[in-house]
Design an enzyme around this catalytic site. Structure first.
Site, short mmCIF file in Angstrom:
data_model
loop_
_atom_site.label_atom_id
_atom_site.label_comp_id
_atom_site.label_asym_id
_atom_site.label_seq_id
_atom_site.Cartn_x
_atom_site.Cartn_y
_atom_site.Cartn_z
N SER A 40 19.49 -18.08 11.50
CA SER A 40 19.67 -17.35 12.76
C SER A 40 19.86 -18.38 13.86
CB SER A 40 18.47 -16.43 13.02
OG SER A 40 18.70 -15.62 14.15
N THR A 41 19.04 -18.33 14.90
CA THR A 41 19.18 -19.24 16.02
C THR A 41 19.11 -20.70 15.56
OG1 THR A 41 18.16 -17.61 17.45
CG2 THR A 41 18.23 -19.87 18.26
N HIS B 98 23.17 -15.05 11.39
CA HIS B 98 23.24 -14.06 12.47
C HIS B 98 24.26 -14.52 13.50
CE1 HIS B 98 18.84 -12.78 11.44
NE2 HIS B 98 19.73 -12.26 10.62
N MET C 139 14.78 -17.30 14.63
CA MET C 139 13.66 -16.60 15.24
C MET C 139 13.57 -15.22 14.64
SD MET C 139 14.17 -17.72 19.20
CE MET C 139 14.35 -19.44 19.63
N ASP D 59 13.56 -11.93 9.75
CA ASP D 59 14.57 -11.64 8.74
C ASP D 59 14.67 -12.77 7.72
OD1 ASP D 59 16.58 -10.21 7.46
OD2 ASP D 59 18.17 -11.12 8.66
#
Length: 299
Positions: free
Chosen positions: A162-163, A188, A277, A280
């Site tokens: 993600s991030t 993501h 973050m 998931d």
């Protein structure tokens, strides 16, 4: 009560600096400590004000936002949120910003009052999330290519991020050998960005990288990236399935959905959870571990 997140806004437009300042200051957990019209002024204000987060425009006079971002992440790493007009034309710029270490890239609030309110809420949430992230200098050395994958002929590697994941994936995928096991990735990322991201990774790597399509067959030396937007990505045998469905844990595609499908391969699978973050991928990685898969998490 924790201290508010201290933000420095960098944008060459006086009206946009004022607008971003009003939006961010409206959140009680955020304090705008300064606003700079261009990177040279911003550099002095960073030293003086020591902000927690920087919001940074892309197109500015004197030095563009990407060049300034590269200098920041090399000399004084800090959380940076790129705040620009993210049109289709800017997709390449967005991916490059994420590769250089930006925590996130978001659009400037615009549109009707409802759209501005939605964008403003997202801006504040992104800035607060960025303040919790850990950043490090961007490595200048090219990735070291891992040796041949040898006897791991039946393995499948599933990766979730993600991030911060774009930067991490450039390092990881760039180091994979040409004969690596099939790799499936959920990163993501907004719809419309994953195709360009796959193209950039493909040019950067010794393996083939492509945006996944429903019905694709997995193969050695090939990396499939789940399209952003409306479908989850699953593995059924050796076939990739993109299926619609409700978001899982707020995400679609979801890392958990991919990991659970790959867990059915048991010990013939590897799960990797990279930077990000939220939760998931955590439950899916546990399912893979319980099924006998090798599992790894980025520190």
């Amino acid at each position: 009560m924790s201290d508010p997140v201290r933000v420095l806004v960098v944008d060459d437009s006086p009206s946009m600096r004022a607008a971003l300042g009003r939006i961010l200051d409206s959140d009680p957990d955020i304090e705008v400590v300064g606003a700079a019209p261009e990177p040279h002024a911003a550099r002095a204000m960073i030293k003086e004000l020591e902000p927690d987060v920087l919001t940074l425009d892309v197109e500015m006079p004197g030095m563009d936002g990407l060049s300034f971002l590269e200098k920041i992440m090399r000399l004084r790493p800090m959380p940076v949120v790129m705040c620009s007009t993210l049109t289709a034309r800017g997709t390449e710029v967005t991916i490059e910003a994420l590769r250089l270490g930006a925590v996130d890239c978001i659009a400037k609030p615009c549109g009707n009052p409802l759209e501005i309110a939605r964008d403003s809420t997202y801006l504040c949430a992104t800035v607060k999330a960025a303040a919790r992230s850990r950043v490090r200098p961007v490595a200048s050395a090219p990735p070291r290519v891992i040796g041949s994958s040898g006897s791991y002929r039946d393995m499948v590697i599933a990766i979730g991020a993600s991030t911060g994941g774009v930067e991490a994936l450039f390092a990881l995928v760039g180091a994979l050998p040409r004969d690596c096991p099939p790799v499936l990735i959920v990163q993501h990322m907004p719809a419309g960005f994953t195709g360009g991201f796959a193209e950039r990774l493909d040019k950067h790597s010794g393996v083939k990288v492509r945006e996944a399509r429903d019905g694709d067959m997995i193969d050695r030396g090939t990396v499939h990236i789940a399209p952003g937007g409306g479908c989850h990505m699953r593995l059924a045998g050796r076939t990739i399935r993109l299926t619609p469905g409700e978001p899982v844990g707020g995400h679609r595609p979801s890392v958990d959905v991919l990991f659970r499908s790959v867990a059915e391969r048991g010990s013939k699978s590897v799960g990797v959870l990279l930077t990000g973050m939220g939760q998931d991928g955590a439950a899916g990685l546990l399912a893979m571990r319980r099924a006998g898969a090798g599992t790894f998490g980025q520190s």
